[in-house]
Motif scaffolding. Structure first.
Motif, short mmCIF file in Angstrom:
data_model
loop_
_atom_site.label_atom_id
_atom_site.label_comp_id
_atom_site.label_asym_id
_atom_site.label_seq_id
_atom_site.Cartn_x
_atom_site.Cartn_y
_atom_site.Cartn_z
N PHE A 188 0.89 -1.14 -0.09
CA PHE A 188 0.05 0.13 0.08
C PHE A 188 0.79 1.32 -0.08
CE2 PHE A 188 -3.44 -2.22 2.32
CZ PHE A 188 -4.14 -2.66 1.17
N ILE A 189 2.08 1.33 0.78
CA ILE A 189 2.85 2.33 1.07
C ILE A 189 3.45 2.74 -0.24
CG2 ILE A 189 4.86 3.42 2.30
CD1 ILE A 189 3.63 1.53 4.71
N LEU A 190 4.17 1.51 -0.67
CA LEU A 190 5.10 1.99 -2.06
C LEU A 190 4.52 0.55 -3.06
CD1 LEU A 190 8.33 2.21 -0.11
CD2 LEU A 190 6.90 3.86 -1.30
N PRO A 191 3.59 0.80 -3.90
CA PRO A 191 3.19 -0.04 -4.73
C PRO A 191 3.98 -0.03 -6.03
CG PRO A 191 1.81 1.89 -4.83
CD PRO A 191 2.83 2.12 -3.73
N ASP A 212 5.01 0.97 -9.63
CA ASP A 212 4.66 1.91 -10.83
C ASP A 212 5.60 2.01 -12.04
OD1 ASP A 212 6.80 3.31 -9.81
OD2 ASP A 212 5.93 5.39 -9.58
N GLN A 254 -3.48 12.44 8.42
CA GLN A 254 -3.44 13.54 7.78
C GLN A 254 -4.20 14.82 8.46
OE1 GLN A 254 -5.27 12.96 3.88
NE2 GLN A 254 -3.35 11.49 3.26
N PHE A 297 1.93 4.78 12.00
CA PHE A 297 1.92 5.23 10.46
C PHE A 297 3.50 6.03 10.31
CE2 PHE A 297 1.02 7.85 6.95
CZ PHE A 297 0.38 6.91 6.13
N TYR A 311 14.44 2.88 -0.72
CA TYR A 311 15.32 3.97 -1.39
C TYR A 311 16.70 3.60 -1.17
CZ TYR A 311 11.14 5.81 -3.30
OH TYR A 311 9.79 6.01 -3.94
N LEU A 339 0.74 10.62 3.59
CA LEU A 339 0.76 10.39 2.09
C LEU A 339 1.08 9.06 2.13
CD1 LEU A 339 0.37 12.31 -0.02
CD2 LEU A 339 2.41 12.62 -0.57
N TYR A 340 0.65 8.25 1.17
CA TYR A 340 0.89 6.81 0.75
C TYR A 340 0.82 6.48 -0.77
CZ TYR A 340 -3.69 4.80 0.99
OH TYR A 340 -4.99 4.48 1.06
N GLY A 341 1.47 5.37 -1.25
CA GLY A 341 0.93 5.02 -2.39
C GLY A 341 2.01 5.74 -3.66
N VAL A 342 1.18 5.61 -4.80
CA VAL A 342 1.68 6.29 -6.11
C VAL A 342 2.05 7.67 -5.53
CG1 VAL A 342 1.69 6.79 -8.29
CG2 VAL A 342 1.22 4.32 -7.74
N LEU A 352 2.95 9.03 -2.82
CA LEU A 352 4.26 8.96 -2.00
C LEU A 352 5.46 8.97 -2.86
CD1 LEU A 352 5.43 9.20 0.81
CD2 LEU A 352 5.39 6.65 0.99
N LYS A 353 5.39 8.09 -3.64
CA LYS A 353 6.54 8.02 -4.64
C LYS A 353 6.99 9.20 -5.44
CE LYS A 353 7.49 3.07 -5.64
NZ LYS A 353 7.24 2.01 -6.75
#
Lengths: 205, 575
Positions: free
Chosen positions: A71-74, A76, A148, A160, A172, B404-407, B409-410
């Protein structure tokens, strides 16, 4: 736990720990702190850096972390997902380490995972990693929205924050992550001539 | 070699001790060096290109120093070597390795200026040193020729920040983009910037290679480009066959003759077995670091020197100083979303703004304090620029992205990576009788050596200077179009500690100041004790006052000068 690891272990007081945390908070790594803090080497070998502890997370916890990592880093178009780079393994290594900072993170992460299980069970009588993907995504999105807006509990906000910090840092610092973010250094050069022309043009020099 | 064959004992192997041993052995003097830490070889022990992901915990530091790549052995909390402090506290950063703190340092090496040496005469503040800049200039030249220092063209020098002559300096690397923005901002405020003076080679020197502009200097430098005392001084000294080094030798006392007025040698603890041993020589040089040397003298008292050796003035351990520092973290919109480019350079700022307000300008600016400060972009650890990613690199970026998360965040990280930088001011400290060392009664370290107690209080003058520095940094940030995301001045003020503990900048100096008068100084202008004429100091202890400039080059220049004096006196049988 490997006992030799703790032989030269130095206890540092709480005040110092807080100072070190504070010192690491911003990007101004004040040059001043170079020698502050505790370090005496163990004759440690910088070139054979094996970890000496066992990973301690259970299967369910690892599965949940893997889901959360994606979820955090899908994936792309620029880089793969956190699970493809096995970042949950790094989280396991981190929270299982026998040091004060990492033990503190372990408490935060385990408490957060348990709370996600509780929330999932309340909604569907299933634990988090047995819930449907939609439910999992819904729960995680709720958590992010709370962060948020500052509306959730402090514990979950901390969860979180640590979770994202560790996944991002783990991700990274891999070759794929570095390529994504655009780090192109760590290679020898015969001279250092400053930014390329295109960068100068873009920044008005 | 029998111990009686040594002509000079040097206690300590850092910047001062290394330079001392280098010069003495080149002149054929037999030298014994004692180092409290372990043997260390930067050629073979430095991790250069290794990546954080190659190590446990992504190379983050832990209390046992097991996974970090950085070179330090030591720190402020050394097991079994405690100290105490009162006032604002004190960080006593100590190295326990051959090369001392030169293995792990910023390598910024400016010269002290004319006003710094003669501040009373020239600016009506503080007190004078017994030597002028003009007298020291040749020693700076020689030191830089041994060390290898890059810096600006001599035509760029500003008032009271002298630079090397062009035939001695090495050419500096180009500035990086954030530094160019910083320089442009300073120019907009009428403040000049020029290349930093740094002990990193950009051309080869002896058997040391030029910098290859990669890898973090704080890991040490296996190619010898970044100066350290082991490769730069101790190795060539050893090649002469005149230098003997004993490591794990913790000096605990300067041994004197029956009169107490002449040094006979040094007593040390052999840390490998705890035995106390004594070595003898004609001359004793303390280069153990300013604080450790003061402690040694205070612990070396005798019947004729009940308050410590070389201390008839009562000034040993007095007028200690450190550099003051404050800083901001900035997010710079102009640095967002830039195409990848190599910004490694060296780990040290490539340019900086020397202190710019003097005389009438200073009055007009309302800068009502002694001394001044310099400004630069922080570059240590490479974080914040497009530097080698570590866990910490992302902390400030995530601070800009709540929830923030997901695309998304990237994309956020790609946009902001390289756009968060640090801005730092380093300031002088006022001459201060409230910063001093005493010996803690009845408390010893694991080697049985009485431990020091640090007393530290900053002055109102210091507060005014650092407040002014903070305002200037905010102005620079404004001219850069940057957003301040962290203000260290505010953060410390919230804690009631605008100025941090003494020693926080690792620039601690003073405690055995030099002078023209034995009643008001510990050493003469050659760093030789007034009371004990065969005892010299060759670290930061001889400093009289402390400017905003980093002290290491000045420590080495005075070590060189003291070495010349020792050689001359040995040749004339005058010691």
């Amino acid at each position: 736990m490997n006992t030799t690891l703790n032989k030269g272990f130095v206890s540092i007081n709480r005040r110092r720990v807080l100072q070190l945390m504070a010192a690491s908070a911003g990007v101004v790594t004040m040059p001043c702190d170079l020698l502050a803090g505790t370090t005496l080497d163990q004759g440690g070998d910088k070139f054979n850096p094996q970890i000496t502890w066992h990973k301690t997370l259970g299967d369910a916890q690892r599965k949940t972390l893997t889901v959360l990592g994606n979820f955090i880093l899908p994936a792309d178009e620029k880089s793969p997902s956190a699970s493809e780079l096995k970042i949950a393994d790094f989280i396991d290594e981190w929270v299982s380490a026998p040091y004060p900072d990492q033990q503190q993170d372990k408490k935060i992460i385990l408490a957060g995972l348990a709370e996600l299980d509780r929330q999932a069970y309340e909604q569907s009588s299933e634990y988090f990693n047995q819930s449907s993907v939609d439910q999992q995504a819904e729960l995680f999105d709720q958590l992010a929205k709370h962060v948020q807006k500052g509306t959730g509990t402090e514990e979950m906000a901390q969860f979180f924050e640590r979770l994202v910090y560790l996944f991002v840092g783990g991700f990274y610092t891999t070759p794929q992550g570095m390529a994504d973010i655009g780090y192109v250094g760590n290679r020898p050069q015969t001279s250092f001539d400053g930014p390329p022309k295109e960068i100068l043009r873009l920044t008005g020099f | 070699m029998a111990t009686s064959d040594y002509q000079v004992i040097v206690v300590g192997s850092g910047a001062g001790g290394g330079m001392m041993a280098y010069r003495l052995t080149q002149a054929g003097v037999n030298v014994l060096m004692l180092e409290a830490g372990r043997d260390y070889n930067p050629r073979t022990e430095t991790a250069m290109f290794n990546l954080p992901a190659d190590r446990g915990l992504r190379g983050e530091n832990t209390p046992d120093h097991r996974f970090t790549f950085d070179a330090r052995i030591g720190g402020s909390d050394i097991p079994g070597e405690p100290y105490t402090a009162e006032g604002v506290g004190f960080y006593w950063g100590r190295a326990r390795m051959l090369g001392g703190r030169t293995i792990h340092w910023g390598r910024v090496t400016p010269r002290y200026g004319p006003d710094d040496f003669k501040s009373y005469t020239r600016t009506d503040r503080e007190i004078d040193w017994p030597v002028s800049y003009e007298e020291m200039a040749p020693y700076y030249d020689r030191t830089e020729q041994i060390v290898g220092v890059f810096g600006p063209d001599e035509g760029e020098a500003v008032y009271n920040s002298p630079v090397s002559p062009n035939h001695i300096r090495q050419k500096p690397p180009a500035p990086r983009l954030p530094e160019m923005l910083f320089a442009r901002a300073c120019a907009g405020m009428g403040i000049k910037t020029h290349a930093t003076q740094v002990a990193i080679l950009t051309s080869p020197l002896a058997d040391r290679q030029a910098c290859f502009y990669a890898t973090d200097c704080i890991r040490g430098c296996s190619i010898g480009a970044g100066f350290d005392s082991v490769i730069g001084c101790i190795t060539p000294a050893r090649r002469t066959g005149k230098l003997t080094v004993i490591t794990d030798a913790m000096a605990c006392e300067v041994v004197t003759d029956k009169t107490g007025g002449r040094a006979k040698g040094v007593k040390y603890v052999d840390k490998k077995n705890g035995e106390r041993k004594v070595v003898h020589a004609k001359v004793v040089v303390l280069a153990a670091s300013a604080m450790e040397s003061c402690r040694l003298l205070l612990n070396s008292g005798n019947a004729s020197a009940p308050n410590g050796l070389a201390n008839s003035s009562g000034l040993v351990g007095r007028y200690l100083s450190d550099t003051l520092a404050t800083g901001l973290s900035l997010q710079v919109p102009a640095l967002e979303n830039l195409p990848p480019h190599n910004e490694d350079g060296t780990s040290t700022p490539h340019l900086y703004a020397p202190w710019w307000l003097h005389g009438r300008d200073k009055e007009r600016a309302g800068a009502d304090f002694s001394g001044g400060y310099k400004m630069e972009m922080s570059a240590f650890g490479l974080s914040g620029r497009q530097g080698l990613p570590t866990l910490r690199t992302f902390k400030p970026l995530l601070g800009l992205s709540k929830g923030l998360y997901g695309v998304a965040l990237k994309q956020h990280l790609r946009r902001y990576y390289g756009s968060v930088v640090g801005l730092t001011a380093f300031a002088s400290a006022s001459l201060n009788e409230n910063c001093y060392m005493s010996i803690e009664t009845g408390k010893t370290d694991r080697w049985g050596i009485p431990v020091p107690r640090f007393h530290w209080r900053w002055t109102d003058d210091d507060y005014r200077r650092i407040e002014h520095a903070n305002k200037s940094l905010h102005q620079v940030a404004g001219h850069m179009g940057a957003v301040v995301i962290e203000d260290y001045f505010d953060r410390y003020r919230e804690k009631g500690e605008i100025l941090r503990a003494g020693g926080s900048t690792s620039h601690e100096v003073g405690g055995c100041r030099m002078g023209d008068d034995p009643a008001s100084s510990v050493l003469n202008s050659y760093s030789c004790s007034w009371d004990v004429p065969n005892l010299y100091l060759a670290d930061g202890a001889p400093f009289v006052t402390h400017s905003e400039k980093n002290p290491t080059l000045t420590i080495m220049a005075f070590a060189l000068r003291a070495a010349d004096n020792i050689i001359e006196r040995l040749e004339n049988n005058a010691v």
